[in-house]
Design a protein around this motif. Sequence first.
Motif, PDB file in Angstrom:
ATOM      1  N   ASN A 121       0.834  -1.213   0.000  1.00 18.81           N
ATOM      2  CA  ASN A 121       0.000   0.000   0.000  1.00 18.81           C
ATOM      3  C   ASN A 121       0.862   1.254   0.000  1.00 18.81           C
ATOM      4  O   ASN A 121       0.578   2.216  -0.722  1.00 18.81           O
ATOM      5  CB  ASN A 121      -0.949  -0.001   1.199  1.00 18.81           C
ATOM      6  N   ASN A 124       2.265   1.654  -3.398  1.00 16.54           N
ATOM      7  CA  ASN A 124       1.239   2.163  -4.315  1.00 16.54           C
ATOM      8  C   ASN A 124       1.013   3.656  -4.111  1.00 16.54           C
ATOM      9  O   ASN A 124       0.846   4.397  -5.082  1.00 16.54           O
ATOM     10  CB  ASN A 124      -0.076   1.396  -4.137  1.00 16.54           C
ATOM     11  N   ASP A 125       1.000   4.096  -2.841  1.00 14.46           N
ATOM     12  CA  ASP A 125       0.837   5.530  -2.559  1.00 14.46           C
ATOM     13  C   ASP A 125       1.984   6.332  -3.162  1.00 14.46           C
ATOM     14  O   ASP A 125       1.772   7.377  -3.783  1.00 14.46           O
ATOM     15  CB  ASP A 125       0.764   5.778  -1.044  1.00 14.46           C
ATOM     16  N   ILE A 127       3.888   5.427  -5.653  1.00 18.41           N
ATOM     17  CA  ILE A 127       3.760   5.378  -7.117  1.00 18.41           C
ATOM     18  C   ILE A 127       2.719   6.385  -7.590  1.00 18.41           C
ATOM     19  O   ILE A 127       2.939   7.113  -8.568  1.00 18.41           O
ATOM     20  CB  ILE A 127       3.398   3.949  -7.573  1.00 18.41           C
ATOM     21  N   ASN A 128       1.581   6.465  -6.884  1.00 17.45           N
ATOM     22  CA  ASN A 128       0.537   7.424  -7.259  1.00 17.45           C
ATOM     23  C   ASN A 128       1.025   8.862  -7.122  1.00 17.45           C
ATOM     24  O   ASN A 128       0.755   9.706  -7.980  1.00 17.45           O
ATOM     25  CB  ASN A 128      -0.719   7.199  -6.420  1.00 17.45           C
ATOM     26  N   GLN A 129       1.751   9.143  -6.016  1.00 11.97           N
ATOM     27  CA  GLN A 129       2.294  10.491  -5.833  1.00 11.97           C
ATOM     28  C   GLN A 129       3.281  10.822  -6.950  1.00 11.97           C
ATOM     29  O   GLN A 129       3.260  11.930  -7.507  1.00 11.97           O
ATOM     30  CB  GLN A 129       2.999  10.595  -4.469  1.00 11.97           C
ATOM     31  N   ASN A 130       4.139   9.859  -7.254  1.00  7.87           N
ATOM     32  CA  ASN A 130       5.105  10.089  -8.329  1.00  7.87           C
ATOM     33  C   ASN A 130       4.396  10.292  -9.669  1.00  7.87           C
ATOM     34  O   ASN A 130       4.808  11.134 -10.479  1.00  7.87           O
ATOM     35  CB  ASN A 130       6.085   8.913  -8.423  1.00  7.87           C
ATOM     36  N   GLN A 131       3.333   9.522  -9.912  1.00 12.62           N
ATOM     37  CA  GLN A 131       2.579   9.675 -11.162  1.00 12.62           C
ATOM     38  C   GLN A 131       1.945  11.057 -11.228  1.00 12.62           C
ATOM     39  O   GLN A 131       1.946  11.694 -12.285  1.00 12.62           O
ATOM     40  CB  GLN A 131       1.502   8.583 -11.276  1.00 12.62           C
ATOM     41  N   ASP A 132       1.412  11.531 -10.078  1.00 13.44           N
ATOM     42  CA  ASP A 132       0.838  12.884 -10.041  1.00 13.44           C
ATOM     43  C   ASP A 132       1.907  13.923 -10.356  1.00 13.44           C
ATOM     44  O   ASP A 132       1.662  14.881 -11.112  1.00 13.44           O
ATOM     45  CB  ASP A 132       0.213  13.166  -8.663  1.00 13.44           C
ATOM     46  N   ASP A 135       2.675  13.757 -14.045  1.00 12.71           N
ATOM     47  CA  ASP A 135       1.614  14.416 -14.815  1.00 12.71           C
ATOM     48  C   ASP A 135       1.737  15.926 -14.723  1.00 12.71           C
ATOM     49  O   ASP A 135       1.604  16.638 -15.725  1.00 12.71           O
ATOM     50  CB  ASP A 135       0.232  13.960 -14.313  1.00 12.71           C
TER      51      ASP A 135
END
Length: 192
Positions: A121, A124-125, A127-132, A135
């Motif tokens: 988890n 994943n958090d 990874i999501n922050q890095n993806q944001d 972007d």
Amino acid sequence: MAKAKVTDEQIIQVGSELQKADKNVTGHALCKVLGGRPDRLIEVWEKHLLESNSDENSLQYIQLSAGLEELFQSMSNDILKSIKSVLATCEQNILTQADKHVENEKVACAERVSALREQLNDANDIINQNQDQIDSLLKENQIINNKYQKTIELEKSVVELSTKLEGYTTAIKDKERIITEQAARIESINAA
């Protein structure tokens, strides 16, 4: 027929010593100690082993009196019951220990799975922050690229306007020169 130099008792004694020393009793092993023919030595030894086994087996067929036989059977049954009881207790203890071990392993595995899920988890958090962030950086990069394109277009416009300005400046200078020449001519005509 010549009498054997080595007696059967000597062969049996040496064979027994070899067995006690955890060595294989062979005709050649006996021959090394006693001398003589290995085939005769091993033949005596094997005969001795057969007789010993038959003596042990004959103990199984000893006849007891009826009273002793009954007492023997009763004691045998009691001993068998005791052995079975001990075996059952041991088996139960082993099963109990195995169940405890399995339960402990289940708990440990569940804890490891829980810890791994938390790590997953967290990953994943991140990874999501890095993806944001990626972007956001891509959007900023697009804005910068758009501004750069506009800057290039403006620079082209500046070059075009500078070229036109030079053309107008040259045209104005030409016109001023013509006007100056015409004014000079008018002056010379008026003066004449």
